[in-house]
Design a protein around this motif. Structure first.
Motif, short mmCIF file in Angstrom:
data_model
loop_
_atom_site.label_atom_id
_atom_site.label_comp_id
_atom_site.label_asym_id
_atom_site.label_seq_id
_atom_site.Cartn_x
_atom_site.Cartn_y
_atom_site.Cartn_z
N MET A 70 -26.00 -22.25 47.93
CA MET A 70 -24.98 -23.25 47.63
C MET A 70 -24.40 -22.99 46.23
O MET A 70 -25.13 -22.73 45.29
N LYS A 71 -23.08 -23.08 46.13
CA LYS A 71 -22.38 -22.82 44.87
C LYS A 71 -22.54 -24.02 43.93
O LYS A 71 -22.41 -25.17 44.34
N HIS A 72 -22.79 -23.71 42.65
CA HIS A 72 -22.92 -24.75 41.62
C HIS A 72 -21.55 -25.32 41.28
O HIS A 72 -20.60 -24.58 41.01
N GLU A 73 -21.42 -26.64 41.33
CA GLU A 73 -20.16 -27.30 40.96
C GLU A 73 -20.17 -27.57 39.46
O GLU A 73 -21.08 -28.22 38.95
N ILE A 74 -19.16 -27.09 38.79
CA ILE A 74 -19.08 -27.24 37.34
C ILE A 74 -18.68 -28.67 37.01
O ILE A 74 -17.72 -29.21 37.56
N THR A 75 -19.42 -29.27 36.08
CA THR A 75 -19.14 -30.64 35.65
C THR A 75 -18.25 -30.62 34.41
O THR A 75 -18.14 -29.60 33.72
N ILE A 76 -17.66 -31.76 34.13
CA ILE A 76 -16.82 -31.87 32.94
C ILE A 76 -17.66 -31.70 31.68
O ILE A 76 -17.18 -31.17 30.67
N ASN A 77 -18.93 -32.07 31.73
CA ASN A 77 -19.81 -31.86 30.57
C ASN A 77 -19.99 -30.37 30.28
O ASN A 77 -20.07 -29.97 29.12
N GLU A 78 -20.02 -29.57 31.32
CA GLU A 78 -20.13 -28.13 31.11
C GLU A 78 -18.83 -27.56 30.54
O GLU A 78 -18.87 -26.65 29.70
N VAL A 79 -17.70 -28.11 30.95
CA VAL A 79 -16.42 -27.69 30.36
C VAL A 79 -16.39 -28.06 28.88
O VAL A 79 -16.02 -27.24 28.03
N GLU A 80 -16.81 -29.27 28.56
CA GLU A 80 -16.86 -29.70 27.15
C GLU A 80 -17.78 -28.81 26.34
O GLU A 80 -17.48 -28.46 25.20
#
Length: 143
Positions: free
Chosen positions: A1-11
């Motif tokens: 399953m592919k990891h969904e990037i969170t906005i916290n990871e973008v920050e």
């Protein structure tokens, strides 16, 4: 399953980029805070303290402190903005332009190297996405 990037990871990535520039500048003995102001003075047409503060999201007083230091060194002067008599356009002296461009040269070389490694297409995509992110963030703040 592919990891969904969170906005916290973008920050976190944005912080990584910002801190990278700070670490790099400190290693080079360059004041990272001044670089944005110097860049504004060199690259903005008819720069004012207000314009620099707005473009780089800096406190107006901080911009004023750096500009005042440059005035004392004879590197900048002011002229009244003909469109708004309350504002003063910052004018670089010949010595001021030379000094600021020399201060900015290491960062410009760093950026050129990074951009070359990424490639034009990725850089354009990165710019577009980050700009959209910033616009959305500011829309949410204003609502």
């Amino acid at each position: 399953m592919k990891h969904e990037i969170t906005i916290n990871e973008v920050e976190s990535v944005l912080c990584k980029i910002s801190s990278g520039y700070t670490i790099w500048a400190n290693k080079k003995g360059i004041d990272p805070f001044k670089l944005d102001i110097y860049s504004g003075l060199v690259n903005i047409d008819n720069p004012t303290q207000k314009l620099i503060a707005e473009k780089y999201y800096l406190p107006k007083q901080s911009v004023n402190n750096v500009v005042t230091g440059l005035v004392k060194k004879g590197m900048v002067s002011f002229k009244v903005n003909p469109d708004d008599k309350r504002e003063k356009i910052i004018l670089l002296t010949k010595e001021g332009r030379t000094y600021l461009e020399e201060c900015l040269k290491p960062e410009n070389n760093l950026n050129k190297s990074i951009l070359k490694n990424l490639g034009k297409e990725k850089v354009e995509q990165l710019y577009k996405l980050l700009n959209e992110y910033g616009d959305e963030l500011h829309k949410e703040i204003e609502d």
